[in-house]
Design a protein around this motif. Structure first.
Motif, PDB file in Angstrom:
ATOM      1  N   PRO A  63       3.796  10.083 -47.469  1.00 26.83           N
ATOM      2  CA  PRO A  63       4.286  10.672 -48.962  1.00 26.83           C
ATOM      3  C   PRO A  63       3.778  11.627 -49.523  1.00 26.83           C
ATOM      4  O   PRO A  63       4.479  12.204 -50.319  1.00 26.83           O
ATOM      5  CB  PRO A  63       4.329   9.261 -49.708  1.00 26.83           C
ATOM      6  N   ASP A  64       2.760  12.072 -49.357  1.00 27.99           N
ATOM      7  CA  ASP A  64       2.129  13.335 -50.191  1.00 27.99           C
ATOM      8  C   ASP A  64       2.156  14.347 -49.108  1.00 27.99           C
ATOM      9  O   ASP A  64       1.760  15.630 -49.877  1.00 27.99           O
ATOM     10  CB  ASP A  64       0.561  12.931 -50.368  1.00 27.99           C
ATOM     11  N   GLN A  65       2.936  14.148 -48.238  1.00 24.89           N
ATOM     12  CA  GLN A  65       2.836  15.450 -47.312  1.00 24.89           C
ATOM     13  C   GLN A  65       4.221  15.954 -47.076  1.00 24.89           C
ATOM     14  O   GLN A  65       4.576  17.094 -46.773  1.00 24.89           O
ATOM     15  CB  GLN A  65       2.100  15.301 -45.973  1.00 24.89           C
ATOM     16  N   ALA A  66       5.205  15.078 -46.952  1.00 25.13           N
ATOM     17  CA  ALA A  66       6.647  15.281 -46.536  1.00 25.13           C
ATOM     18  C   ALA A  66       7.360  15.884 -47.993  1.00 25.13           C
ATOM     19  O   ALA A  66       7.421  15.066 -48.666  1.00 25.13           O
ATOM     20  CB  ALA A  66       7.331  14.041 -45.951  1.00 25.13           C
ATOM     21  N   LEU A  67       7.830  16.990 -47.864  1.00 24.85           N
ATOM     22  CA  LEU A  67       8.522  17.576 -48.840  1.00 24.85           C
ATOM     23  C   LEU A  67       9.911  17.994 -48.691  1.00 24.85           C
ATOM     24  O   LEU A  67      10.278  18.337 -47.584  1.00 24.85           O
ATOM     25  CB  LEU A  67       7.969  18.718 -49.557  1.00 24.85           C
ATOM     26  N   SER A  68      10.741  17.828 -49.681  1.00 32.68           N
ATOM     27  CA  SER A  68      12.223  18.137 -49.671  1.00 32.68           C
ATOM     28  C   SER A  68      12.735  18.737 -51.210  1.00 32.68           C
ATOM     29  O   SER A  68      12.600  18.078 -52.069  1.00 32.68           O
ATOM     30  CB  SER A  68      13.268  17.068 -49.349  1.00 32.68           C
ATOM     31  N   PHE A  69      13.191  19.874 -51.187  1.00 28.73           N
ATOM     32  CA  PHE A  69      13.449  20.267 -52.435  1.00 28.73           C
ATOM     33  C   PHE A  69      14.768  21.456 -52.211  1.00 28.73           C
ATOM     34  O   PHE A  69      14.864  22.109 -51.092  1.00 28.73           O
ATOM     35  CB  PHE A  69      12.507  21.080 -53.047  1.00 28.73           C
ATOM     36  N   PRO A  70      15.396  21.697 -53.218  1.00 32.14           N
ATOM     37  CA  PRO A  70      16.783  22.516 -53.052  1.00 32.14           C
ATOM     38  C   PRO A  70      16.249  24.149 -52.611  1.00 32.14           C
ATOM     39  O   PRO A  70      15.288  24.633 -53.263  1.00 32.14           O
ATOM     40  CB  PRO A  70      17.431  22.537 -54.269  1.00 32.14           C
ATOM     41  N   ARG A  71      17.133  24.779 -51.728  1.00 32.37           N
ATOM     42  CA  ARG A  71      16.926  26.043 -51.258  1.00 32.37           C
ATOM     43  C   ARG A  71      18.034  26.857 -51.621  1.00 32.37           C
ATOM     44  O   ARG A  71      19.193  26.424 -51.231  1.00 32.37           O
ATOM     45  CB  ARG A  71      16.202  26.070 -49.947  1.00 32.37           C
ATOM     46  N   LEU A  72      17.872  28.127 -51.850  1.00 34.50           N
ATOM     47  CA  LEU A  72      19.001  29.014 -52.232  1.00 34.50           C
ATOM     48  C   LEU A  72      19.568  29.498 -50.844  1.00 34.50           C
ATOM     49  O   LEU A  72      19.429  30.706 -50.488  1.00 34.50           O
ATOM     50  CB  LEU A  72      18.515  30.106 -53.163  1.00 34.50           C
ATOM     51  N   CYS A  73      19.889  28.685 -49.963  1.00 33.13           N
ATOM     52  CA  CYS A  73      20.582  29.233 -48.525  1.00 33.13           C
ATOM     53  C   CYS A  73      21.750  28.351 -48.363  1.00 33.13           C
ATOM     54  O   CYS A  73      21.964  27.142 -48.659  1.00 33.13           O
ATOM     55  CB  CYS A  73      19.315  29.093 -47.427  1.00 33.13           C
ATOM     56  N   ASN A  74      22.307  29.018 -47.188  1.00 32.83           N
ATOM     57  CA  ASN A  74      23.598  28.395 -46.832  1.00 32.83           C
ATOM     58  C   ASN A  74      23.370  28.031 -45.310  1.00 32.83           C
ATOM     59  O   ASN A  74      23.070  29.264 -44.517  1.00 32.83           O
ATOM     60  CB  ASN A  74      24.921  28.671 -47.202  1.00 32.83           C
ATOM     61  N   TYR A  75      24.454  27.286 -44.735  1.00 34.46           N
ATOM     62  CA  TYR A  75      24.295  27.180 -43.228  1.00 34.46           C
ATOM     63  C   TYR A  75      25.986  27.333 -42.773  1.00 34.46           C
ATOM     64  O   TYR A  75      26.677  26.465 -43.449  1.00 34.46           O
ATOM     65  CB  TYR A  75      23.694  26.008 -42.703  1.00 34.46           C
ATOM     66  N   TYR A  76      26.169  28.212 -42.149  1.00 34.72           N
ATOM     67  CA  TYR A  76      27.864  28.226 -41.728  1.00 34.72           C
ATOM     68  C   TYR A  76      27.976  28.674 -40.323  1.00 34.72           C
ATOM     69  O   TYR A  76      27.148  28.966 -39.631  1.00 34.72           O
ATOM     70  CB  TYR A  76      28.439  29.209 -42.794  1.00 34.72           C
ATOM     71  N   PHE A  77      29.302  28.558 -39.995  1.00 33.52           N
ATOM     72  CA  PHE A  77      29.677  29.180 -38.546  1.00 33.52           C
ATOM     73  C   PHE A  77      30.659  30.382 -38.849  1.00 33.52           C
ATOM     74  O   PHE A  77      31.240  30.387 -39.864  1.00 33.52           O
ATOM     75  CB  PHE A  77      30.546  28.261 -37.743  1.00 33.52           C
ATOM     76  N   ASN A  78      30.291  31.352 -38.145  1.00 34.08           N
ATOM     77  CA  ASN A  78      31.305  32.744 -38.192  1.00 34.08           C
ATOM     78  C   ASN A  78      32.181  32.632 -37.006  1.00 34.08           C
ATOM     79  O   ASN A  78      32.152  32.324 -35.921  1.00 34.08           O
ATOM     80  CB  ASN A  78      30.380  33.854 -38.063  1.00 34.08           C
TER      81      ASN A  78
END
Length: 541
Positions: free
Chosen positions: A283-298
């Motif tokens: 619990p003190d090592q696994a992190l998740s937080f919002p990022r200013l990135c998108n994932y898409y298909f061209n």
């Protein structure tokens, strides 16, 4: 680098340890670890450490350590002084005058001057440099950017000049409220002309490179590792704690996790689907937080693209048939959010517009997709076949397989999956030698235009080769608008209608992070512009 030389370098780093390290106390009051190193995993070999050539996230992370621009960011993403102490703006908002700190020097002892920024920016704009980020001088709004980029004006006409060694004057083509935000981008960093003149393309090799950041490049083994060590000539070296930073190229995310758990890494990405179990166990090592990135298909909308996806009905159908909830909830499971717009919700001062298909149920989207494909002439008797290109990575592969199954089950589409190593992938995609290809973008600054400019017809990263005059006009007007939200909303509506790209999800930073490092990691900065000089490792035992 052999062991004996590396040992000497590390001993040298310890010799100029900072006062904080000497006192044994971190900025947060915790006791510091005896060894101040940071080792982290990267997926692929970085594109370059030349500020005007680098084009990827991992390369930019290294460049931010080796070089310093006008401004940096703090842990919350706010601008803080770098080489520039401050700036003033003219009444007409067209002229920015930066005052540079006199104590800034290059790693060879040469003073950092305004002329070094002028050279770097002109070099970026110069067609002869062939920078993949050349278009950024136009994004910055510099006067005469377009003609200079096209070779129609000499680089000396670009809107940047040195008033004196410590005064940099920038002239914009029009008011651009977010201009200062663009100066944290790697492509805007200064470059040492005298070193580039002497060594040419080899100037970034460890034995040749001269840099002005908090670290110097001491080792680079392509496809294996890159090492940077504290720069004792850096103006704020006495407040730098981490002595040595190593980026290890590990192509397999599962291998990287194993090495992290064995104590060989301080940070690595979490494999798709494993965050919930890792968070429970660590619990003190696994992190998740919002990022200013998108994932898409061209979609490849150039003349080289397949005929089928030139049909907007096919593009819409393929987009609608992607169950984004399955991607984020079942495949990734790391806090990512489904995307129906190109611009992430984490973007500052941006209100995500509601586009029609985002309000439908997945069943409704699937039904509409089947209808559109039939209208376009595809179905059981004439199945569509497409090839999807992605760069080698286990997480990308899982997403590709999942989407291919969705397209097959819902629309009967036959999908051929093709993966390439990063550098080859960038070249293939950039040359429009694909049918459908993975895309992802992390904001160069925190404003919606950093994403929407990618669908502007002149963008260097418009990999879909999308061209829409209304979009171009809306984005041009947005640059000087007091409130550009209406323009951005309309662009997102057009993208949802014409579907040149398929938004898949918006990123979260999903890492395993050493407890010793995690307290200094800038989790609140959605851009994730981190600087090793601001990190420290606390004692964990």
């Amino acid at each position: 680098m052999n062991i004996s030389i590396k040992s000497v370098l590390f001993a040298s780093a310890l010799a100029f340890a900072s006062p904080a390290l000497a006192q044994g106390t971190a900025p947060n009051g915790m006791p510091l670890a005896d060894t101040q190193t940071f080792v982290y995993r990267v997926l692929d070999e970085h594109s370059s450490v030349d500020p005007q050539i680098v084009e990827d996230v991992s390369g930019s992370e290294i460049v931010r350590d080796l070089f310093e621009g006008l401004y940096n960011q703090d842990a919350d993403g706010n601008l803080v002084p770098g080489v520039a102490l401050s700036h003033t703006v003219s009444d007409d908002k067209l002229t920015y005058t930066f005052t540079l700190r006199p104590e800034a020097v290059w790693s060879d002892g040469t003073p950092v001057t305004a002329g070094d920024f002028v050279y770097g920016w002109r070099r970026l704009a110069d067609p002869e440099t062939a920078s993949p980020y050349q278009w950024f001088v136009d994004v910055m709004g510099l006067a005469n950017a377009g003609p200079v980029m096209a070779g129609e004006m000499p680089t000396e006409e670009l809107g940047v000049k040195a008033i004196d060694d410590h005064t940099l004057e920038v002239t914009l083509a029009g008011p651009l409220p977010y201009f200062p935000l663009t100066t944290t981008h790697a492509s805007t960093f200064p470059s040492p002309k005298w070193v580039i003149d002497e060594f040419g393309a080899d100037w970034t090799k460890p034995e040749n490179i001269v840099s002005n950041g908090a670290y110097v490049l001491t080792e680079h083994v392509p496809q294996e590792r890159s090492v940077r060590t504290r720069n004792e000539t850096y103006w704020d070296n006495e407040n730098t704690i981490i002595n040595e930073v190593t980026a290890l190229v590990i192509n397999d995310v599962n291998v990287a996790l194993t090495r992290y758990l064995a104590g060989e890494l301080d940070r690595t990405e979490v494999p798709a689907g494993q965050y919930p179990s890792l968070k429970e166990e660590y619990p003190d090592q696994a992190l998740s937080f919002p990022r200013l990135c998108n994932y898409y298909f061209n979609f490849n909308l150039s003349d080289m693209g397949p005929e089928a996806t030139q049909d907007v009905r096919v593009r819409q159908a393929l987009s609608y048939a992607v169950n984004r909830d399955v991607i984020v909830d079942n495949v990734l499971q790391g806090g990512q959010s489904p995307a129906y717009t190109f611009t992430p919700s984490a973007t500052a001062n941006f209100e995500v517009p509601t586009v029609d298909y985002a309000t439908w149920t997945q069943e409704e989207r699937n039904a509409k997709a089947v209808e559109l494909m039939a209208e376009a002439g595809y179905g059981p008797d004439n199945p569509l076949s497409v090839t999807y290109l992605y760069n080698t990575d286990e997480n990308h592969k899982k997403i590709a397989i999942a989407v291919a199954q969705m397209w097959k089950q819902t629309l009967g589409v036959d999908v051929t999956l093709e993966n390439q190593e990063w550098q080859t992938f960038l070249e293939t995609r950039g040359n429009h030698d694909f049918q459908i290809a993975r895309g992802a973008w992390c904001g160069d600054y925190n404003e919606a235009s950093t994403f929407l400019d990618l669908v502007q017809s002149g963008s260097g990263y418009n990999d879909a080769a999308y061209n829409n005059a209304e979009v171009d006009q809306l984005l041009a007007e947005a640059k000087t608008a007091e409130d550009p939200q209406a323009n951005y909303t309309r662009v997102e509506e057009i993208l949802a209608d014409e579907m040149p790209v398929i938004p898949i999800y918006h990123y979260a930073g999903v890492y395993m992070m050493s407890p010793g490092i995690s307290g200094s990691w800038p989790v609140q900065n959605v851009e994730q512009n981190w600087y090793s000089k601001d990190l420290y490792k606390v004692a964990t035992e």
